[in-house]
Every structure is written in C-alpha cells, then in structure tokens.
Enzyme design. Structure first.
Site, PDB file in Angstrom:
ATOM      1  N   GLY A  30       0.499 -11.215  31.167  1.00 22.46           N
ATOM      2  CA  GLY A  30       0.882  -9.853  30.757  1.00 22.46           C
ATOM      3  C   GLY A  30       0.835  -9.733  29.248  1.00 22.46           C
ATOM      4  O   GLY A  30       1.603  -9.008  28.617  1.00 22.46           O
ATOM      5  N   ALA A  71      -1.005  -8.356  27.102  1.00 29.46           N
ATOM      6  CA  ALA A  71      -1.292  -7.091  26.411  1.00 29.46           C
ATOM      7  C   ALA A  71      -0.178  -6.066  26.599  1.00 29.46           C
ATOM      8  O   ALA A  71      -0.293  -4.932  26.134  1.00 29.46           O
ATOM      9  CB  ALA A  71      -2.609  -6.511  26.916  1.00 29.46           C
ATOM     10  N   ILE A  93       6.183  -6.503  25.985  1.00 32.28           N
ATOM     11  CA  ILE A  93       6.903  -7.729  25.630  1.00 32.28           C
ATOM     12  C   ILE A  93       5.939  -8.707  24.960  1.00 32.28           C
ATOM     13  O   ILE A  93       6.238  -9.297  23.920  1.00 32.28           O
ATOM     14  CB  ILE A  93       7.578  -8.367  26.862  1.00 32.28           C
ATOM     15  CG1 ILE A  93       8.655  -7.423  27.404  1.00 32.28           C
ATOM     16  CG2 ILE A  93       8.171  -9.727  26.523  1.00 32.28           C
ATOM     17  CD1 ILE A  93       9.313  -7.883  28.687  1.00 32.28           C
ATOM     18  N   GLY A  94       4.753  -8.822  25.543  1.00 31.63           N
ATOM     19  CA  GLY A  94       3.733  -9.705  24.974  1.00 31.63           C
ATOM     20  C   GLY A  94       3.458  -9.392  23.513  1.00 31.63           C
ATOM     21  O   GLY A  94       3.272 -10.294  22.698  1.00 31.63           O
ATOM     22  N   GLY A 120       8.949 -11.669  33.973  1.00 23.39           N
ATOM     23  CA  GLY A 120       8.595 -10.524  34.828  1.00 23.39           C
ATOM     24  C   GLY A 120       9.542 -10.392  36.014  1.00 23.39           C
ATOM     25  O   GLY A 120       9.877 -11.387  36.659  1.00 23.39           O
ATOM     26  N   ASP A 147      20.424 -11.239  29.083  1.00 23.90           N
ATOM     27  CA  ASP A 147      21.734 -10.855  29.642  1.00 23.90           C
ATOM     28  C   ASP A 147      22.841 -11.580  28.866  1.00 23.90           C
ATOM     29  O   ASP A 147      23.874 -11.005  28.537  1.00 23.90           O
ATOM     30  CB  ASP A 147      21.798 -11.229  31.128  1.00 23.90           C
ATOM     31  CG  ASP A 147      20.617 -10.658  31.895  1.00 23.90           C
ATOM     32  OD1 ASP A 147      20.463  -9.438  31.908  1.00 23.90           O
ATOM     33  OD2 ASP A 147      19.825 -11.446  32.450  1.00 23.90           O
ATOM     34  N   ARG A 152      23.157 -10.151  25.336  1.00 24.17           N
ATOM     35  CA  ARG A 152      23.762  -8.816  25.412  1.00 24.17           C
ATOM     36  C   ARG A 152      25.283  -8.959  25.553  1.00 24.17           C
ATOM     37  O   ARG A 152      26.052  -8.217  24.937  1.00 24.17           O
ATOM     38  CB  ARG A 152      23.208  -8.053  26.621  1.00 24.17           C
ATOM     39  CG  ARG A 152      21.823  -7.484  26.406  1.00 24.17           C
ATOM     40  CD  ARG A 152      21.226  -6.973  27.707  1.00 24.17           C
ATOM     41  NE  ARG A 152      19.988  -6.247  27.463  1.00 24.17           N
ATOM     42  CZ  ARG A 152      19.115  -5.921  28.406  1.00 24.17           C
ATOM     43  NH1 ARG A 152      19.340  -6.269  29.675  1.00 24.17           N
ATOM     44  NH2 ARG A 152      18.026  -5.248  28.117  1.00 24.17           N
ATOM     45  N   HIS A 164      19.164 -11.891  37.521  1.00 24.46           N
ATOM     46  CA  HIS A 164      18.855 -10.895  36.485  1.00 24.46           C
ATOM     47  C   HIS A 164      18.669  -9.549  37.188  1.00 24.46           C
ATOM     48  O   HIS A 164      17.554  -9.124  37.484  1.00 24.46           O
ATOM     49  CB  HIS A 164      17.599 -11.276  35.704  1.00 24.46           C
ATOM     50  CG  HIS A 164      17.155 -10.166  34.803  1.00 24.46           C
ATOM     51  ND1 HIS A 164      17.868  -9.783  33.690  1.00 24.46           N
ATOM     52  CD2 HIS A 164      16.113  -9.312  34.874  1.00 24.46           C
ATOM     53  CE1 HIS A 164      17.276  -8.762  33.122  1.00 24.46           C
ATOM     54  NE2 HIS A 164      16.199  -8.452  33.823  1.00 24.46           N
TER      55      HIS A 164
END
Ligand code: NDP
Length: 329
Positions: free
Chosen positions: A12, A14, A17-18, A131, A160, A163, A188
């Site tokens: 992933g 692109a 997050i990447g 993911g 998590d 946070r 999660h």
C-alpha cells in the site's frame, strides 16, 4: 557506511500512510542512522504509477541511508529477501459491507502476502500489520506462512497506545515521557481496552490521579474512537500518526524497548498469557529484547480489565471463526 543494507517491504506504498512512512524509514527511523535501507514497494497494479511518483520523491530527498527503491505489483517479488515487512495496504470497509465480507476481501490480500513472505523473505523477517482489520489480517498472513514463526507476525496497536498516553498526559498535566506502563488490551477496534491500572506518572500511580468516571466515560471511549474524531476534524484519516505508530513499533522491535516500561503489541497468543486462548492476535503489554517481543506477565487483572479482555477475546474469536469458515486458517 559500513553496515550491510536491510530490505524493507511496504505494501500500500502509494497510500496516505505509505506517504508518511516511507520517508522516515528511508532516513533511518527504524534501523538507525547508520544502517542503509533497500525499499521494496508493493502496490496494486492501478496504483503503480502513483508508487513511481513516491519513489521519485524519495530519490529527490537524496537520503544517505536509502540505497535502492523498487516497485512491484507481485508479492512474490516484493518480499524477496525482506527483513521487515510493513503490511499497510488493505481493503477498506465499504458501505453496507458485513464483517465477513471485509475479512474475506482482506483474506485475498493477506493470504497471498503471507505465502510470499513464507517463500521469499529473509529468515529473520519481522512483519508489522497496519491495514485493518489489523489483528485478523496478521493472523491470516501468519496462517499462510507455516515456515515463519507465528510470533513474527504482529499487529500495530502502537497508535492506540500513544493515543492513550497523550490523553492521560494532557489530563494530569504531565509530559508523555513521564508516563510508563500503559497497555491497550485486545483488538485494534472500538472494542479495545485501554488500561491505566499499572501506569505510573512520574512514579505515582495514575489511578490515584484521575477518577474512575473519567477513565470509563471519557478516556477509554475517546482513545478507542480517536480515529473517527480525527476524520471529523481533519476531513481525512489519521495517516501520519498511524505511520508514526508503525515506525515506533518496528523500531522498538528491532532496537529494543527502554528499561522500566512496556508498550502494546498485537501478538500471536500461544495461550499462556492472561487466559487469552491460543490462536488469535491480541494486544498485550510487551517488551522487546534481542529482536523479539515478549509478553509482560504477572500484572494483576481487575474485574474491569478481565471484562475488557473477555470482550476482545470474543470479538477476535468470532473473526477467527470467519477466517476458518473461509478456509484461511
Ligand atoms: P491508508 O494508507 O490511509 O490506510 C491503509 C490501512 O491502514 C487501512 O487498512 C486503514 O484502515 C489503516 N489505517 C488507517 N489509519 C489508521 C490508524 N490511524 N490506525 C491504524 N490503522 C489505520 O489508506 P489509503 O487508501 O490511502 O492507501 C491504501 C493503499 O493500499 C492504496 O494505495 C491501495 O492501492 C493499496 N493497496 C495495496 C494492496 C497491495 O499491496 N496488495 C492491497 C490493497 C490496497 P481503515 O480502513 O480502517 O482506516
């Protein structure tokens, strides 16, 4: 630069997050400033051009620690010689999608990736799944990789965890670094159980500094629903902080966690910790020593924590039943 390069595969690549993640890995945030990195980017075929654009920006940054960048749409090639795999790309939940449909769609991604890791990655491969549904995606990949020890497949619970640290620090007027020994048990997902029972703030017990009503009615739901809050305020999902979580998780796995603290890791349960049954990927308190995560045992479990653990076990067992029914485990 004397050290041999490590190979990192990001799926992933692109995506949002990447876009945050790759530049930090390239600059040494996981392996340190003296270890060169070869990046292998995996994308679906329609996103290959976007990945090429990211690779061009990586080249433009001229990082000393970045050797090669290669782009693939075939997992069997992307995981060749991989030391660290960050599985970020996943099928998002679409409107009206049932949990079984979501898991089935992701089984089609994480099953083949797990097999490719099994067949082509380096012997010391470490896998961080970002993911979603991250815990169950990690389990699907682990099941597809019988030659790789299950404990090398982890789900990122670090965002998590941070946070929760940040919310507590703000509440008690402390700095993030003053807060130790917090854990987010379980999945999660909105079921997760952030827990400050063992947490200290500058050596004082956190539970003596805040009241139960804040923990139950403000802290826990706010941590669990923080992703939705960010989307509402920012108008887009929390990609940069997710990338930070993936970096911190992977860095600590490689370089070790500080003494006197623990973090939260989604780990394959072998059935010997806190009554969590074998065969699900569960958020545990963990330390990293010599390149391996270890669950921190011996914490006293209150009734409230037990209820939180049980709720998450149930949800993850339901997801496990779905992957079994789909022939993915
Ligand atoms: P993002 O990069 O924003 O998110 C990727 C994954 O991370 C999603 O599953 C998402 O879950 C999860 N995630 C997002 N925010 C957080 C967070 N705060 N904490 C934990 N997890 C989080 O998605 P994009 O759509 O921008 O990018 C996805 C990319 O993956 C696309 O480029 C797509 O082409 C690619 N892809 C690649 C595949 C492959 O390599 N084979 C397969 C599938 C997709 P959630 O949906 O719950 O937010």
């Amino acid at each position: 630069m004397a050290q041999a390069p490590v190979t990192v595969t990001v799926t992933g690549a692109a995506g949002n997050i990447g876009y945050s993640l790759l530049f930090r890995i390239a600059e040494g945030a996981v392996f340190g400033p003296d270890v060169p990195v070869n990046l292998r980017l995996l994308e679906i075929t329609p996103a290959l051009n976007a990945a090429k654009g990211v690779a061009m920006e990586l080249a433009d940054s001229a990082f000393n620690t970045l050797y090669d960048v290669d782009i693939f749409d075939d997992p069997n090639k992307a995981f060749e010689g991989t030391n660290l795999a960050l599985l970020v790309g996943a099928m998002p939940r679409k409107k009206g999608m049932e949990r079984a449909d979501l898991i089935s769609a992701n089984g089609g991604i994480f099953g083949p990736q797990g097999r490719a890791i099994n067949d082509h990655a380096a012997d010391d491969v470490k896998v961080t799944v970002v993911g979603n549904p991250a815990n169950t995606n990690a389990l699907i990949a682990a099941k597809a990789a019988p030659d790789v020890p299950n404990e090398r497949f982890t789900a990122m619970m670090r965002l998590d965890h941070t946070r929760a640290i940040s919310q507590l620090a703000e509440k008690v007027g402390a700095r993030n670094e003053d807060i130790k020994k917090l854990v987010v048990w379980g999945n999660h997902s909105a079921d997760q159980h952030p827990d400050i029972s063992y947490t200290t703030v500058n050596g004082k017990n956190a539970v003596d500094l805040v009241d139960d009503a804040w923990v139950n009615d403000v802290f826990r739901p706010r941590v669990a629903k923080r992703g939705a809050e960010i989307i509402e305020v920012r108008g887009a999902s929390s990609a940069a902080s997710a990338a930070s979580g993936a970096i911190a998780h992977s860095r600590d796995w490689v370089q070790g966690t500080p003494e006197g603290d623990f973090t939260t890791v989604g780990m394959y349960s072998d059935g010997s910790h806190y009554g969590v049954p074998e065969g699900i990927v569960f958020g545990f308190p963990a330390v990293s020593r010599n390149g391996a995560w270890e669950v921190v045992d011996g914490l006293e479990i209150s009734e409230a924590t037990q209820a939180g653990i049980d709720k998450n076990v149930k949800a993850l067992q339901e997801e496990f039943a779905i992957i079994q029914s789909l022939g993915l485990a």
